[in-house]
Every structure is written in C-alpha cells, then in structure tokens.
Write a protein that holds these residues in place. Structure first.
Motif, PDB file in Angstrom:
ATOM      1  N   GLU A   1     -20.105  -4.719  20.528  1.00  0.00           N
ATOM      2  CA  GLU A   1     -19.678  -5.739  19.568  1.00  0.00           C
ATOM      3  C   GLU A   1     -19.214  -5.005  18.305  1.00  0.00           C
ATOM      4  O   GLU A   1     -20.002  -4.347  17.638  1.00  0.00           O
ATOM      5  CB  GLU A   1     -20.832  -6.685  19.245  1.00  0.00           C
ATOM      6  N   ILE A   2     -17.928  -5.124  18.002  1.00  0.00           N
ATOM      7  CA  ILE A   2     -17.324  -4.386  16.887  1.00  0.00           C
ATOM      8  C   ILE A   2     -16.638  -5.379  15.956  1.00  0.00           C
ATOM      9  O   ILE A   2     -15.838  -6.200  16.389  1.00  0.00           O
ATOM     10  CB  ILE A   2     -16.289  -3.358  17.401  1.00  0.00           C
ATOM     11  N   LYS A   3     -16.956  -5.283  14.683  1.00  0.00           N
ATOM     12  CA  LYS A   3     -16.333  -6.193  13.711  1.00  0.00           C
ATOM     13  C   LYS A   3     -14.997  -5.657  13.209  1.00  0.00           C
ATOM     14  O   LYS A   3     -14.047  -6.419  13.028  1.00  0.00           O
ATOM     15  CB  LYS A   3     -17.284  -6.427  12.531  1.00  0.00           C
ATOM     16  N   ASN A   4     -14.936  -4.350  12.944  1.00  0.00           N
ATOM     17  CA  ASN A   4     -13.721  -3.748  12.379  1.00  0.00           C
ATOM     18  C   ASN A   4     -13.386  -2.445  13.094  1.00  0.00           C
ATOM     19  O   ASN A   4     -14.273  -1.615  13.305  1.00  0.00           O
ATOM     20  CB  ASN A   4     -13.909  -3.433  10.888  1.00  0.00           C
ATOM     21  N   ILE A   5     -12.124  -2.287  13.453  1.00  0.00           N
ATOM     22  CA  ILE A   5     -11.607  -1.010  13.939  1.00  0.00           C
ATOM     23  C   ILE A   5     -10.687  -0.441  12.868  1.00  0.00           C
ATOM     24  O   ILE A   5      -9.746  -1.108  12.428  1.00  0.00           O
ATOM     25  CB  ILE A   5     -10.808  -1.177  15.242  1.00  0.00           C
TER      26      ILE A   5
ATOM     27  N   LEU B   1      -8.034   2.430  12.577  1.00  0.00           N
ATOM     28  CA  LEU B   1      -7.255   3.359  13.393  1.00  0.00           C
ATOM     29  C   LEU B   1      -6.388   4.226  12.501  1.00  0.00           C
ATOM     30  O   LEU B   1      -5.570   3.712  11.723  1.00  0.00           O
ATOM     31  CB  LEU B   1      -6.372   2.595  14.381  1.00  0.00           C
ATOM     32  N   GLU B   2      -6.549   5.528  12.599  1.00  0.00           N
ATOM     33  CA  GLU B   2      -5.627   6.464  11.953  1.00  0.00           C
ATOM     34  C   GLU B   2      -4.357   6.481  12.801  1.00  0.00           C
ATOM     35  O   GLU B   2      -4.366   6.938  13.954  1.00  0.00           O
ATOM     36  CB  GLU B   2      -6.265   7.851  11.858  1.00  0.00           C
ATOM     37  N   ALA B   3      -3.296   5.921  12.256  1.00  0.00           N
ATOM     38  CA  ALA B   3      -2.046   5.775  13.014  1.00  0.00           C
ATOM     39  C   ALA B   3      -0.895   6.280  12.167  1.00  0.00           C
ATOM     40  O   ALA B   3      -0.364   5.556  11.333  1.00  0.00           O
ATOM     41  CB  ALA B   3      -1.828   4.305  13.395  1.00  0.00           C
ATOM     42  N   ASP B   4      -0.561   7.535  12.345  1.00  0.00           N
ATOM     43  CA  ASP B   4       0.590   8.079  11.612  1.00  0.00           C
ATOM     44  C   ASP B   4       1.339   9.079  12.476  1.00  0.00           C
ATOM     45  O   ASP B   4       2.252   8.701  13.208  1.00  0.00           O
ATOM     46  CB  ASP B   4       0.181   8.666  10.246  1.00  0.00           C
ATOM     47  N   LEU B   5       0.949  10.336  12.464  1.00  0.00           N
ATOM     48  CA  LEU B   5       1.715  11.355  13.184  1.00  0.00           C
ATOM     49  C   LEU B   5       1.740  11.119  14.689  1.00  0.00           C
ATOM     50  O   LEU B   5       2.749  11.377  15.354  1.00  0.00           O
ATOM     51  CB  LEU B   5       1.152  12.744  12.875  1.00  0.00           C
ATOM     52  N   ASN B   6       0.656  10.601  15.248  1.00  0.00           N
ATOM     53  CA  ASN B   6       0.592  10.397  16.697  1.00  0.00           C
ATOM     54  C   ASN B   6       1.405   9.207  17.185  1.00  0.00           C
ATOM     55  O   ASN B   6       1.538   9.003  18.397  1.00  0.00           O
ATOM     56  CB  ASN B   6      -0.863  10.259  17.161  1.00  0.00           C
ATOM     57  N   LEU B   7       1.955   8.440  16.267  1.00  0.00           N
ATOM     58  CA  LEU B   7       2.861   7.369  16.692  1.00  0.00           C
ATOM     59  C   LEU B   7       4.162   7.937  17.256  1.00  0.00           C
ATOM     60  O   LEU B   7       4.941   7.215  17.872  1.00  0.00           O
ATOM     61  CB  LEU B   7       3.182   6.448  15.509  1.00  0.00           C
ATOM     62  N   SER B   8       4.375   9.233  17.072  1.00  0.00           N
ATOM     63  CA  SER B   8       5.611   9.860  17.536  1.00  0.00           C
ATOM     64  C   SER B   8       5.581  10.189  19.031  1.00  0.00           C
ATOM     65  O   SER B   8       6.576  10.647  19.585  1.00  0.00           O
ATOM     66  CB  SER B   8       5.880  11.146  16.750  1.00  0.00           C
TER      67      SER B   8
ATOM     68  N   ASN C   1      -3.698  -4.964  20.564  1.00  0.00           N
ATOM     69  CA  ASN C   1      -3.891  -6.143  21.407  1.00  0.00           C
ATOM     70  C   ASN C   1      -5.341  -6.294  21.854  1.00  0.00           C
ATOM     71  O   ASN C   1      -5.850  -7.418  21.958  1.00  0.00           O
ATOM     72  CB  ASN C   1      -2.964  -6.081  22.623  1.00  0.00           C
ATOM     73  N   LEU C   2      -6.014  -5.183  22.111  1.00  0.00           N
ATOM     74  CA  LEU C   2      -7.431  -5.241  22.475  1.00  0.00           C
ATOM     75  C   LEU C   2      -8.261  -5.809  21.325  1.00  0.00           C
ATOM     76  O   LEU C   2      -9.183  -6.608  21.541  1.00  0.00           O
ATOM     77  CB  LEU C   2      -7.945  -3.847  22.850  1.00  0.00           C
ATOM     78  N   CYS C   3      -7.934  -5.388  20.109  1.00  0.00           N
ATOM     79  CA  CYS C   3      -8.646  -5.915  18.944  1.00  0.00           C
ATOM     80  C   CYS C   3      -8.415  -7.422  18.809  1.00  0.00           C
ATOM     81  O   CYS C   3      -9.352  -8.191  18.562  1.00  0.00           O
ATOM     82  CB  CYS C   3      -8.189  -5.200  17.679  1.00  0.00           C
TER      83      CYS C   3
ATOM     84  N   ASN D   1     -11.367  -7.153  13.795  1.00  0.00           N
ATOM     85  CA  ASN D   1     -10.439  -6.969  12.684  1.00  0.00           C
ATOM     86  C   ASN D   1      -9.803  -5.585  12.784  1.00  0.00           C
ATOM     87  O   ASN D   1     -10.491  -4.561  12.782  1.00  0.00           O
ATOM     88  CB  ASN D   1     -11.171  -7.111  11.352  1.00  0.00           C
ATOM     89  N   PHE D   2      -8.490  -5.547  12.890  1.00  0.00           N
ATOM     90  CA  PHE D   2      -7.751  -4.303  13.128  1.00  0.00           C
ATOM     91  C   PHE D   2      -7.157  -3.792  11.827  1.00  0.00           C
ATOM     92  O   PHE D   2      -6.368  -4.477  11.175  1.00  0.00           O
ATOM     93  CB  PHE D   2      -6.650  -4.572  14.149  1.00  0.00           C
ATOM     94  N   ILE D   3      -7.566  -2.570  11.432  1.00  0.00           N
ATOM     95  CA  ILE D   3      -7.061  -1.942  10.209  1.00  0.00           C
ATOM     96  C   ILE D   3      -6.404  -0.619  10.600  1.00  0.00           C
ATOM     97  O   ILE D   3      -7.087   0.339  10.967  1.00  0.00           O
ATOM     98  CB  ILE D   3      -8.197  -1.680   9.202  1.00  0.00           C
TER      99      ILE D   3
END
Length: 294
Positions: free
Chosen positions: A102-106, A108-115, A219-221, A227-229
């Motif tokens: 049970e997770i309230k907030n994720i 995600l470090e999303a920058d360089l790996n989006l490439s 989408n999983l969040c 809550n997806f951050i």
C-alpha cells in the motif's frame, strides 16, 4: 558410429542434468536472500505500507534522503538503483504491487533515463533468478530478444550474467555477507570529491516522445490510486545541453523540473550526482513543495 552417437547423447544428457541441478541450487539460494539488495528485499517481502516510495536511477538513490521524510512522520524508502533505467523502476514497482504494497506517494526521478526504454543489463540481471517464480518478472522480460534463452534454458541466465548473479554472488549469499544497499532507508550518500568530474555534455540526448516504462509507472500509479510525483533532479553548473530538461518538460508537462534547485559545484560529488549536503537541500525543498500542509 552408433557408439559415438550414444556416447554423445549421454554427454549431452549429463550436461543437461548438471545444468538443471545447478539452476535449482542457485535459484534456491537466491530465494532465501533478502538482505543484499533492494530487489531481493522486495521479492521476499510481504505487504508493506509506505507514505513515500522513491524510484529511479542513481540520481534517485543519491538525491533523496529517505530519513528526512521519516523525520516528518512519513514512512519512506528509497528504491533508486544505481545504473538502473526506467525498465527496472517499472518492474520493481510491479513487484511491490504484486505483493500488495500500500503506497500513498511515488516519487519518480524521471529525466536522463527518459531518453531510452532499454533494460540495464547490470541491474535487470538481478531480477532473473526469480523469472520462473514471478509472473510479473516473466511478463516484463517477455518482449526482450533473449527471453526464450533466459527462461527456457536451464542455468543459462546464471552463466550469461555471472558477474551479477553467478557463483560469487551465490557464495556471498550463503556466507550471509551484507551490502550497504539497504542502509539509510535505501539512500546512498555521496561525499565531495576533489577529483570529481564537474563537466557533462548531454547535447545529443533527447527524451523519447512516449517512454514505454515511464508510461507504465504513471498508469500503475493511477490504477492503484497512488499519487504520482515525477521529478527532474539537479545537475552541476558546467553542463552542455541543459535544454534537454526543457525538451522533457515539453514532452511530459506533468514532470516537475528541479534541475536548477541546487547548482553550485560544492554540493556535487560529480556533475550528475549531488553529495550528501546537496541531497539534503534538495530533499528539504521537495518536502516543502509536496508534503507540507498549506
């Protein structure tokens, strides 16, 4: 000729039996492990409850001080994995959900790996001992080119990735040798190095317009009411191609850009990784912006 064929068949059969036996032994050892790494810990765990789970690469592992969340009364753990891509971040989240976390907030470090939407061989290999014991892991690897060999050929995965899940790792598990991966609630602090590389060039880096594994995490969040951050984290002053972060913001407007929150070199261990002092400044800002009741 018949004797030769019979002899060859016996050799092949013996090799197959040894491979099956070794595969079973290695897999059994890994199934008992839960103290050497984040993947093993999640795989071996039962349902957990978290206010904040942090995902990403080393730029998550080194940038989010989990204890600072705990100090604010938020149960947190940093599941960032050095060398990891979004392929592995998505998979470890799937494992958590498979185990009814049970997770309230994720975060995600999303920058360089989006490439890229490729797996990181060094990190993804650590999931492979469990590929026949988790439908989630099996399905995640199913689209990879070498899936059939990894799944159906006994002991193949342990030979191919011997450096990560081979004899040495099995020996360390059996010897109950621990690592620091789970220390500090998963956060790995870095120190300032006088010889650290304080230059970087990301001019040729471009985010994919639709990163498969980023979309999976988002989408999983959404489907599990988490809550997806998504955040971009800081880099040092001497980076060429900083418009990359503008490109990310254009392609993914929901991602919050924090690349310029900490910029001075004294707060970095290397150009892409803050030291402990920088990480604490950054984490304090994230807590203020997202977890302070207004």
């Amino acid at each position: 000729m018949n004797k030769f064929l019979i002899y060859t068949a016996k050799i092949v059969l013996l090799i197959m039996l040894i491979a099956f036996l070794l595969d079973g032994i290695y897999t059994y050892v890994f199934m008992q492990s839960n103290k050497r790494g984040k993947i093993e810990q999640v795989f071996s765990s039962k349902a957990q409850k978290y206010d904040v789970v942090i995902l990403g690469s080393s730029r998550a592992n080194n940038h989010f001080v989990a204890q600072m969340f705990e100090d604010k009364g938020l149960k947190a753990f940093n599941y960032g994995m050095s060398g990891g891509h979004l392929f592995e971040a998505s998979l470890i989240l799937k494992l958590m959900l498979e185990r009814k976390y049970e997770i309230k907030n994720i975060i995600l470090e999303a920058d360089l790996n989006l490439s890229n939407d490729k797996e990181s061989d060094g990190v993804s290999a650590k999931f492979l001992p469990y590929i026949r014991n988790s439908e989630v892991i099996k399905e995640h690897f199913a689209s990879e080119e070498n899936f059939s060999e990894l799944y159906y050929i006994p002991f193949y995965r342990y030979v191919k990735y011997d450096g990560k899940i081979g004899f040495r790792e099995v020996y360390k598990i059996v010897s109950n040798e621990k690592t620091n991966a789970l220390d500090n609630l998963g956060y790995y602090p870095l120190q300032k190095h006088k010889n650290g590389n304080m230059k970087n060039n990301i001019v040729n880096l471009n985010p994919l317009p639709h990163n498969k594994y980023y979309e999976e995490i988002k989408n999983l969040c959404q489907s599990h009411n988490v809550n997806f951050i998504a955040l971009m984290t800081p880099m040092c002053e001497n980076v060429k191609g900083m418009d990359y972060f503008d490109k990310v913001k254009k392609a993914y407007p929901e991602i919050h850009n924090y690349e310029n929150v900490v910029v001075e070199d004294k707060y970095f261990s290397s150009c892409g990784h803050m030291n402990d002092a920088g990480a604490k400044i950054f984490t304090a800002r994230i807590l203020k912006d997202f977890f302070t009741t207004k």
